[in-house]
Design a protein around this motif. Structure first.
Motif, PDB file in Angstrom:
ATOM      1  N   THR A  30       0.845  -1.192   0.000  1.00  0.00           N
ATOM      2  CA  THR A  30       0.000   0.000   0.000  1.00  0.00           C
ATOM      3  C   THR A  30       0.880   1.242   0.000  1.00  0.00           C
ATOM      4  O   THR A  30       2.060   1.196   0.371  1.00  0.00           O
ATOM      5  CB  THR A  30      -0.917   0.058   1.233  1.00  0.00           C
ATOM      6  OG1 THR A  30      -0.122   0.123   2.429  1.00  0.00           O
ATOM      7  CG2 THR A  30      -1.842  -1.151   1.289  1.00  0.00           C
ATOM      8  N   THR A  69      -7.501  -7.685   1.340  1.00  0.00           N
ATOM      9  CA  THR A  69      -8.470  -6.622   1.067  1.00  0.00           C
ATOM     10  C   THR A  69      -9.807  -6.922   1.738  1.00  0.00           C
ATOM     11  O   THR A  69     -10.035  -8.015   2.276  1.00  0.00           O
ATOM     12  CB  THR A  69      -8.709  -6.433  -0.445  1.00  0.00           C
ATOM     13  OG1 THR A  69      -9.622  -7.422  -0.916  1.00  0.00           O
ATOM     14  CG2 THR A  69      -7.418  -6.505  -1.236  1.00  0.00           C
ATOM     15  N   SER A  70     -10.695  -5.953   1.645  1.00  0.00           N
ATOM     16  CA  SER A  70     -12.039  -6.105   2.212  1.00  0.00           C
ATOM     17  C   SER A  70     -12.963  -6.891   1.296  1.00  0.00           C
ATOM     18  O   SER A  70     -14.120  -7.147   1.650  1.00  0.00           O
ATOM     19  CB  SER A  70     -12.638  -4.723   2.474  1.00  0.00           C
ATOM     20  OG  SER A  70     -12.663  -3.950   1.275  1.00  0.00           O
ATOM     21  N   SER A  87     -11.002  -1.657   0.470  1.00  0.00           N
ATOM     22  CA  SER A  87      -9.900  -1.384   1.392  1.00  0.00           C
ATOM     23  C   SER A  87      -8.791  -2.415   1.242  1.00  0.00           C
ATOM     24  O   SER A  87      -9.052  -3.615   1.186  1.00  0.00           O
ATOM     25  CB  SER A  87     -10.398  -1.399   2.840  1.00  0.00           C
ATOM     26  OG  SER A  87      -9.299  -1.347   3.749  1.00  0.00           O
ATOM     27  N   GLY A  89      -6.349  -2.248   3.555  1.00  0.00           N
ATOM     28  CA  GLY A  89      -5.708  -2.085   4.853  1.00  0.00           C
ATOM     29  C   GLY A  89      -6.220  -2.993   5.940  1.00  0.00           C
ATOM     30  O   GLY A  89      -5.932  -2.780   7.119  1.00  0.00           O
ATOM     31  N   VAL A  90      -6.942  -4.027   5.569  1.00  0.00           N
ATOM     32  CA  VAL A  90      -7.627  -4.843   6.574  1.00  0.00           C
ATOM     33  C   VAL A  90      -6.682  -5.629   7.478  1.00  0.00           C
ATOM     34  O   VAL A  90      -7.051  -6.021   8.585  1.00  0.00           O
ATOM     35  CB  VAL A  90      -8.622  -5.815   5.908  1.00  0.00           C
ATOM     36  CG1 VAL A  90      -9.722  -5.046   5.198  1.00  0.00           C
ATOM     37  CG2 VAL A  90      -7.910  -6.752   4.926  1.00  0.00           C
ATOM     38  N   ALA A  97      -8.194   1.359   7.677  1.00  0.00           N
ATOM     39  CA  ALA A  97      -9.432   0.829   7.097  1.00  0.00           C
ATOM     40  C   ALA A  97      -9.762   1.450   5.745  1.00  0.00           C
ATOM     41  O   ALA A  97     -10.430   0.835   4.920  1.00  0.00           O
ATOM     42  CB  ALA A  97     -10.587   1.050   8.066  1.00  0.00           C
ATOM     43  N   HIS A  98      -9.297   2.671   5.505  1.00  0.00           N
ATOM     44  CA  HIS A  98      -9.626   3.353   4.254  1.00  0.00           C
ATOM     45  C   HIS A  98      -8.450   3.388   3.274  1.00  0.00           C
ATOM     46  O   HIS A  98      -8.476   4.159   2.313  1.00  0.00           O
ATOM     47  CB  HIS A  98     -10.107   4.774   4.553  1.00  0.00           C
ATOM     48  CG  HIS A  98     -11.310   4.815   5.438  1.00  0.00           C
ATOM     49  ND1 HIS A  98     -12.535   4.362   5.030  1.00  0.00           N
ATOM     50  CD2 HIS A  98     -11.462   5.209   6.736  1.00  0.00           C
ATOM     51  CE1 HIS A  98     -13.410   4.491   6.018  1.00  0.00           C
ATOM     52  NE2 HIS A  98     -12.786   5.009   7.061  1.00  0.00           N
ATOM     53  N   GLU A  99      -7.467   2.535   3.510  1.00  0.00           N
ATOM     54  CA  GLU A  99      -6.308   2.491   2.623  1.00  0.00           C
ATOM     55  C   GLU A  99      -6.712   1.839   1.297  1.00  0.00           C
ATOM     56  O   GLU A  99      -7.196   0.709   1.270  1.00  0.00           O
ATOM     57  CB  GLU A  99      -5.171   1.702   3.270  1.00  0.00           C
ATOM     58  CG  GLU A  99      -3.848   1.795   2.553  1.00  0.00           C
ATOM     59  CD  GLU A  99      -3.256   3.203   2.551  1.00  0.00           C
ATOM     60  OE1 GLU A  99      -2.515   3.521   1.605  1.00  0.00           O
ATOM     61  OE2 GLU A  99      -3.538   3.979   3.484  1.00  0.00           O
ATOM     62  N   PRO A 100      -6.526   2.530   0.176  1.00  0.00           N
ATOM     63  CA  PRO A 100      -6.973   1.962  -1.107  1.00  0.00           C
ATOM     64  C   PRO A 100      -6.027   0.884  -1.631  1.00  0.00           C
ATOM     65  O   PRO A 100      -4.859   0.804  -1.224  1.00  0.00           O
ATOM     66  CB  PRO A 100      -6.971   3.169  -2.036  1.00  0.00           C
ATOM     67  CG  PRO A 100      -5.907   4.060  -1.478  1.00  0.00           C
ATOM     68  CD  PRO A 100      -5.987   3.889   0.019  1.00  0.00           C
TER      69      PRO A 100
END
Length: 262
Positions: A30, A69-70, A87, A89-90, A97-100
């Motif tokens: 990321t 990922t989410s 996300s 960033g899980v 949590a909002h990391e693309p």
């Protein structure tokens, strides 16, 4: 002795390289992990490039979305339109949590602006032959700083050969877990700069052979101060690690990193 031809002019060879970014402190692959590596004092990162189903290159290791990922399911089942709200960033909790899930263009923009260096590993997965090499080429050719700050590696040497055809001055590295018979011939055919391998398969004889022919040698993924110590001052170019501070906080390793990267 045959000396390697087509050797690239990387302006820094990066003794310590952050594996998928600073992947212990931030989610792997990321932009947060890349920024964190530089904050830790590391200017070199390693990251993976895979393709979505529509051919969009993203920074992601696996062929599925499940682990990092989410979302879930095959990476090839989504396209660029599916990235918003997903996300990456899980693995590191609410703070990320909002990391693309970053695109290759976003990663290269960050590296270019930050003055960082990178080992870009191509992951073809189940994509058609030559597709990822073509996509990576298109992204790299638009940036004039690439030839001095990027080395591209892959376990798929046919993809490296495809990339070599269109980018004759790009630094390449042949990647193996354990080098097979004929590894030196293959690197020479690719006009590669380096041999990359799993650290458990490095020996003094292999290191001596590779360096005598002009190849850099990088090993992955080293998270123990002791295991590469015998090779540290004997020609090893770089280690790839999940935990750069472990090495930077050790005086001997920090000295090696500081004085041998150019």
């Amino acid at each position: 002795m045959t000396i390697v031809t087509g050797y690239p002019n990387l302006t820094d060879k990066g003794r310590i390289i952050a594996h998928r970014g600073a992947s212990q402190a931030a989610p792997e692959n990321t932009l947060a992990a890349f920024r964190m590596a530089q904050e830790q004092g590391i200017n070199w990162i390693e990251f993976d490039v895979s393709l979505l189903g529509d051919g969009t290159p993203v920074i992601h290791h696996d062929d599925t979305l499940d682990r990092c990922t989410s979302a879930s399911g095959p990476l090839s089942a989504i396209g660029a339109a599916d990235l918003p709200g997903l996300s990456a960033g899980v693995t590191h909790g609410e703070a990320f949590a909002h990391e693309p899930l970053p695109t290759l263009d976003a990663a290269l923009d960050l590296l270019g602006d930050a003055g960082m260096f990178a080992n870009l590993e191509m992951k073809p997965h189940d994509q058609p032959r030559g597709r990822i090499a073509s996509v990576v080429r298109d992204a790299l050719q638009t940036r004039d700083w690439i030839k001095d700050r990027i080395i591209v590696s892959s376990f798929d040497h046919d993809e490296l050969a495809e990339l070599r055809e269109s980018m004759p001055d790009l630094a390449l590295a042949g990647l193996w877990t354990e080098p097979e018979d004929g590894w030196r011939k293959r690197l020479t055919e690719l006009r590669a700069a380096a041999l990359h391998l799993h650290y458990t398969h490095l020996s003094q004889s292999l290191l001596n052979e590779a360096t005598s022919y002009g190849f850099d040698v990088r090993v992955f993924t080293v998270n123990d101060l002791r295991v590469m110590k015998p090779f540290r001052d004997l020609g090893l170019t770089s280690i790839v690690t999940d935990d750069p501070p472990l090495f930077l906080d050790d005086a001997d390793w920090a000295t090696w990193a500081k004085h041998g990267s150019h």
